[in-house]
Design a protein around this motif. Structure first.
Motif, PDB file in Angstrom:
ATOM      1  N   ALA A 240     -17.809 -19.099 -28.725  1.00 32.62           N
ATOM      2  CA  ALA A 240     -17.087 -17.830 -28.806  1.00 32.62           C
ATOM      3  C   ALA A 240     -16.177 -17.776 -27.445  1.00 32.62           C
ATOM      4  O   ALA A 240     -14.998 -17.488 -27.648  1.00 32.62           O
ATOM      5  N   ALA A 241     -16.698 -18.183 -26.285  1.00 37.02           N
ATOM      6  CA  ALA A 241     -16.022 -18.540 -25.269  1.00 37.02           C
ATOM      7  C   ALA A 241     -14.637 -19.279 -25.421  1.00 37.02           C
ATOM      8  O   ALA A 241     -13.607 -18.879 -25.009  1.00 37.02           O
ATOM      9  N   ASP A 242     -14.973 -20.415 -26.050  1.00 36.15           N
ATOM     10  CA  ASP A 242     -14.098 -21.276 -26.347  1.00 36.15           C
ATOM     11  C   ASP A 242     -12.681 -20.761 -27.052  1.00 36.15           C
ATOM     12  O   ASP A 242     -11.641 -21.184 -26.982  1.00 36.15           O
ATOM     13  N   HIS A 243     -13.220 -19.814 -27.988  1.00 38.29           N
ATOM     14  CA  HIS A 243     -11.972 -19.437 -28.939  1.00 38.29           C
ATOM     15  C   HIS A 243     -11.719 -17.944 -28.635  1.00 38.29           C
ATOM     16  O   HIS A 243     -10.864 -17.160 -29.486  1.00 38.29           O
ATOM     17  N   GLY A 244     -12.045 -17.508 -27.371  1.00 41.86           N
ATOM     18  CA  GLY A 244     -11.701 -16.380 -26.931  1.00 41.86           C
ATOM     19  C   GLY A 244     -12.077 -15.062 -27.742  1.00 41.86           C
ATOM     20  O   GLY A 244     -11.570 -13.940 -28.062  1.00 41.86           O
ATOM     21  N   VAL A 245     -13.391 -15.158 -28.605  1.00 46.03           N
ATOM     22  CA  VAL A 245     -13.865 -13.928 -29.317  1.00 46.03           C
ATOM     23  C   VAL A 245     -14.951 -13.444 -28.566  1.00 46.03           C
ATOM     24  O   VAL A 245     -15.903 -13.876 -27.601  1.00 46.03           O
ATOM     25  N   ALA A 246     -14.965 -12.163 -28.758  1.00 46.91           N
ATOM     26  CA  ALA A 246     -15.603 -11.179 -27.620  1.00 46.91           C
ATOM     27  C   ALA A 246     -17.063 -11.184 -28.373  1.00 46.91           C
ATOM     28  O   ALA A 246     -17.165 -11.215 -29.488  1.00 46.91           O
ATOM     29  N   VAL A 247     -18.062 -10.997 -27.411  1.00 46.39           N
ATOM     30  CA  VAL A 247     -19.474 -11.025 -28.025  1.00 46.39           C
ATOM     31  C   VAL A 247     -20.058  -9.869 -27.414  1.00 46.39           C
ATOM     32  O   VAL A 247     -20.269  -9.408 -26.376  1.00 46.39           O
ATOM     33  N   MET A 248     -20.357  -8.846 -28.523  1.00 46.20           N
ATOM     34  CA  MET A 248     -21.526  -7.934 -28.295  1.00 46.20           C
ATOM     35  C   MET A 248     -22.874  -8.098 -28.529  1.00 46.20           C
ATOM     36  O   MET A 248     -23.342  -8.898 -29.459  1.00 46.20           O
ATOM     37  N   VAL A 249     -23.680  -7.755 -27.785  1.00 44.68           N
ATOM     38  CA  VAL A 249     -25.155  -7.971 -27.806  1.00 44.68           C
ATOM     39  C   VAL A 249     -26.034  -6.955 -28.308  1.00 44.68           C
ATOM     40  O   VAL A 249     -25.899  -5.852 -27.853  1.00 44.68           O
ATOM     41  N   ASN A 250     -26.817  -7.268 -29.360  1.00 42.56           N
ATOM     42  CA  ASN A 250     -27.861  -6.294 -29.772  1.00 42.56           C
ATOM     43  C   ASN A 250     -29.241  -6.752 -29.581  1.00 42.56           C
ATOM     44  O   ASN A 250     -29.403  -7.854 -29.235  1.00 42.56           O
ATOM     45  N   MET A 251     -30.180  -5.813 -29.340  1.00 45.72           N
ATOM     46  CA  MET A 251     -31.560  -6.240 -29.264  1.00 45.72           C
ATOM     47  C   MET A 251     -31.821  -6.948 -27.852  1.00 45.72           C
ATOM     48  O   MET A 251     -32.705  -7.775 -27.630  1.00 45.72           O
ATOM     49  N   ALA A 252     -31.036  -6.553 -26.932  1.00 44.74           N
ATOM     50  CA  ALA A 252     -31.314  -6.945 -25.324  1.00 44.74           C
ATOM     51  C   ALA A 252     -32.801  -6.686 -24.745  1.00 44.74           C
ATOM     52  O   ALA A 252     -33.196  -7.223 -23.788  1.00 44.74           O
ATOM     53  N   LEU A 253     -32.918  -5.463 -25.329  1.00 40.77           N
ATOM     54  CA  LEU A 253     -34.453  -4.993 -24.993  1.00 40.77           C
ATOM     55  C   LEU A 253     -35.509  -5.181 -26.077  1.00 40.77           C
ATOM     56  O   LEU A 253     -36.703  -4.927 -25.611  1.00 40.77           O
ATOM     57  N   GLU A 254     -35.101  -5.978 -27.080  1.00 37.06           N
ATOM     58  CA  GLU A 254     -35.930  -6.281 -28.015  1.00 37.06           C
ATOM     59  C   GLU A 254     -36.716  -5.094 -28.696  1.00 37.06           C
ATOM     60  O   GLU A 254     -37.926  -5.256 -28.894  1.00 37.06           O
ATOM     61  N   LYS A 255     -36.061  -4.020 -28.948  1.00 39.28           N
ATOM     62  CA  LYS A 255     -36.627  -2.972 -29.539  1.00 39.28           C
ATOM     63  C   LYS A 255     -37.797  -2.299 -28.937  1.00 39.28           C
ATOM     64  O   LYS A 255     -38.674  -2.038 -29.559  1.00 39.28           O
ATOM     65  N   GLY A 256     -37.764  -2.270 -27.624  1.00 41.16           N
ATOM     66  CA  GLY A 256     -38.594  -1.795 -26.647  1.00 41.16           C
ATOM     67  C   GLY A 256     -39.883  -2.770 -26.320  1.00 41.16           C
ATOM     68  O   GLY A 256     -40.970  -2.398 -25.771  1.00 41.16           O
ATOM     69  N   ARG A 257     -39.777  -3.889 -27.092  1.00 37.59           N
ATOM     70  CA  ARG A 257     -40.968  -4.836 -27.016  1.00 37.59           C
ATOM     71  C   ARG A 257     -41.073  -5.483 -25.513  1.00 37.59           C
ATOM     72  O   ARG A 257     -42.229  -6.148 -25.078  1.00 37.59           O
ATOM     73  N   LEU A 258     -40.078  -5.621 -24.979  1.00 38.58           N
ATOM     74  CA  LEU A 258     -39.837  -6.452 -23.630  1.00 38.58           C
ATOM     75  C   LEU A 258     -40.737  -5.603 -22.540  1.00 38.58           C
ATOM     76  O   LEU A 258     -41.474  -5.876 -21.956  1.00 38.58           O
ATOM     77  N   HIS A 259     -40.334  -4.059 -22.944  1.00 35.80           N
ATOM     78  CA  HIS A 259     -40.984  -3.250 -22.007  1.00 35.80           C
ATOM     79  C   HIS A 259     -42.604  -3.184 -22.247  1.00 35.80           C
ATOM     80  O   HIS A 259     -43.344  -2.953 -21.373  1.00 35.80           O
ATOM     81  N   GLN A 260     -42.905  -3.271 -23.461  1.00 35.04           N
ATOM     82  CA  GLN A 260     -44.519  -3.357 -23.959  1.00 35.04           C
ATOM     83  C   GLN A 260     -45.074  -4.413 -23.062  1.00 35.04           C
ATOM     84  O   GLN A 260     -45.999  -4.339 -22.808  1.00 35.04           O
ATOM     85  N   VAL A 261     -44.193  -5.732 -23.175  1.00 41.52           N
ATOM     86  CA  VAL A 261     -44.922  -6.809 -22.586  1.00 41.52           C
ATOM     87  C   VAL A 261     -45.368  -6.767 -21.150  1.00 41.52           C
ATOM     88  O   VAL A 261     -46.530  -6.853 -20.649  1.00 41.52           O
ATOM     89  N   VAL A 262     -44.281  -5.854 -20.150  1.00 36.88           N
ATOM     90  CA  VAL A 262     -44.488  -5.725 -18.896  1.00 36.88           C
ATOM     91  C   VAL A 262     -45.553  -4.813 -18.621  1.00 36.88           C
ATOM     92  O   VAL A 262     -46.015  -4.931 -17.421  1.00 36.88           O
ATOM     93  N   GLY A 263     -45.426  -3.625 -19.598  1.00 33.88           N
ATOM     94  CA  GLY A 263     -46.466  -2.555 -19.240  1.00 33.88           C
ATOM     95  C   GLY A 263     -46.070  -1.866 -17.779  1.00 33.88           C
ATOM     96  O   GLY A 263     -45.108  -1.515 -17.792  1.00 33.88           O
ATOM     97  N   GLU A 264     -47.282  -1.541 -17.304  1.00 35.77           N
ATOM     98  CA  GLU A 264     -47.001  -0.732 -15.923  1.00 35.77           C
ATOM     99  C   GLU A 264     -46.879  -1.802 -14.693  1.00 35.77           C
ATOM    100  O   GLU A 264     -47.092  -1.022 -13.572  1.00 35.77           O
ATOM    101  N   ARG A 265     -46.707  -3.001 -15.198  1.00 36.07           N
ATOM    102  CA  ARG A 265     -46.463  -3.963 -13.876  1.00 36.07           C
ATOM    103  C   ARG A 265     -45.135  -3.348 -13.010  1.00 36.07           C
ATOM    104  O   ARG A 265     -43.955  -3.072 -13.706  1.00 36.07           O
ATOM    105  N   PRO A 266     -45.169  -3.486 -11.876  1.00 39.12           N
ATOM    106  CA  PRO A 266     -43.888  -3.220 -11.149  1.00 39.12           C
ATOM    107  C   PRO A 266     -42.939  -4.262 -11.191  1.00 39.12           C
ATOM    108  O   PRO A 266     -43.117  -5.442 -11.501  1.00 39.12           O
TER     109      PRO A 266
END
Length: 364
Positions: A240-266
């Motif tokens: 995409a970078a090579d061809h000047g194509v813009a990249v939008m990102v979905n699921m960067a938070l994995e639909k809440g599952r990343l927060h589930q993994v870290v839980g109450e950890r600081p």
């Protein structure tokens, strides 16, 4: 802080090949990871670790002098509310997003009532023309060879969003690309769409994006990319970078599952020292620091979460060494490797919507 509204007047030409070459030069000459520091700071005041920026991190749009903030807003599930149910959080989220400098809002004709609710509440708030609206076309089943359905759906999306032209329309989940893409490109040539694209949250579909990107047939792609799901780093993001194509990102938070993994950890001290004040910022900044990423569109029903997400574009983004350390820290949490087997949005219910959550499957 004041923010200049985005302009929707000019329909840019296809990105010139030299633009793609310049982006590719950055990625190859400096190295993919090393380039992330300089490009991530483009459009913002340079800042050292822990020093907030005075302006949001922005990224350029293909063939245009316009830039968009690196953090946007999604609407899948979150804005899908049936008529007559409580929708008060939607204008609250949109108001906070807009006031905080957010401009890119993403939806789809396939997101139940999300598209209509986004359009209605944005209009009520008077921010419709300030938003860079990205939408998706879904055409399958009995409509597989009937392009009139694409046109009817596009007309309906314009009505739902109160716009005469949409900024981006992508082909939802790479469905029927051969028939739909020429229709969208025709609408683009007519000035009714600014950019056309392809979307997917499944890595097995990324190979199907290679030919259209390489041929210059699309301006945007929307893909899944997170600190857990990194398949796009191997080929698609550099391409995409090579061809000047813009990249939008979905699921960067994995639909809440990343927060589930870290839980109450600081948030670990090494990340806090570098400016990460929350787990949302930790996860989003990892993705935003990649030089090929144009914008991330996390969805939420919470005003507080909007603030956390937007904080990412006003704080320093991690350098390559810090990104590596951030990943290694999460890999030390046993649950991290099992994210793909977890249900989306753990602990949340979306019973008032039209869409039902898919079940998790082994590929994530």
């Amino acid at each position: 802080m004041e923010h200049t509204p985005l302009s929707h007047d000019d329909a840019p030409a296809r990105p010139a090949s030299v633009a793609g070459v310049r982006r590719r030069t950055v990625l190859t000459a400096a190295g993919l990871s090393a380039a992330s520091v300089g490009l991530a700071q483009t459009g913002a005041a340079a800042a050292g670790p822990g020093v907030p920026r005075s302006a949001p991190v922005t990224r350029p749009l293909p063939g245009s002098s316009q830039r968009v903030p690196v953090i946007g807003l999604g609407s899948f599930m979150t804005f899908d509310r049936r008529p007559g149910t409580d929708q008060s959080f939607i204008p609250a989220v949109l108001r906070e997003f807009h006031a905080g400098g957010g401009r890119v809002a993403d939806t789809s004709a396939l997101y139940g009532a999300s598209e209509k609710n986004l359009g209605h509440h944005a209009r009520q708030l008077g921010i419709t023309d300030d938003l860079f609206l990205t939408d998706k076309s879904w055409n399958c089943g009995e409509y597989l060879f009937d392009d009139s359905h694409v046109l009817r759906q596009f007309a309906q999306s314009l009505r739902h969003l109160y716009r005469r032209r949409l900024d981006v329309v992508g082909i939802h989940s790479m469905t029927n690309v051969g028939m739909v893409l020429p229709v969208l490109n025709r609408l683009r040539q007519e000035g009714r769409i600014r950019y056309v694209g392809l979307t997917s949250h499944e890595s097995y579909q990324y190979t199907g994006m290679v030919a259209p990107i390489s041929a210059g047939a699309v301006d945007f792609i929307q893909i899944r990319y997170s600190i857990f799901s990194r398949a796009a780093e191997a080929e698609l993001l550099p391409l995409a970078a090579d061809h000047g194509v813009a990249v939008m990102v979905n699921m960067a938070l994995e639909k809440g599952r990343l927060h589930q993994v870290v839980g109450e950890r600081p948030v670990p001290d090494f990340a806090r020292a570098a400016g990460c004040e929350s787990w949302a910022q930790y996860f989003l900044s990892y993705v935003a620091a990649h030089p090929a990423v144009t914008c991330i569109v996390p969805a939420t029903t919470s005003v507080a979460h909007v603030r956390e997400n937007l904080r990412t574009m006003y704080a320093p983004l991690p350098d390559p060494a810090l990104r590596t350390r951030m990943l290694e820290y999460l890999q030390g949490i046993p649950e991290f490797a099992r994210i793909a087997s977890m249900s989306w949005y753990p602990g949340k219910s979306f019973d008032n919507g039209l869409v039902r959550l898919p079940r998790p499957h082994p590929a994530g």
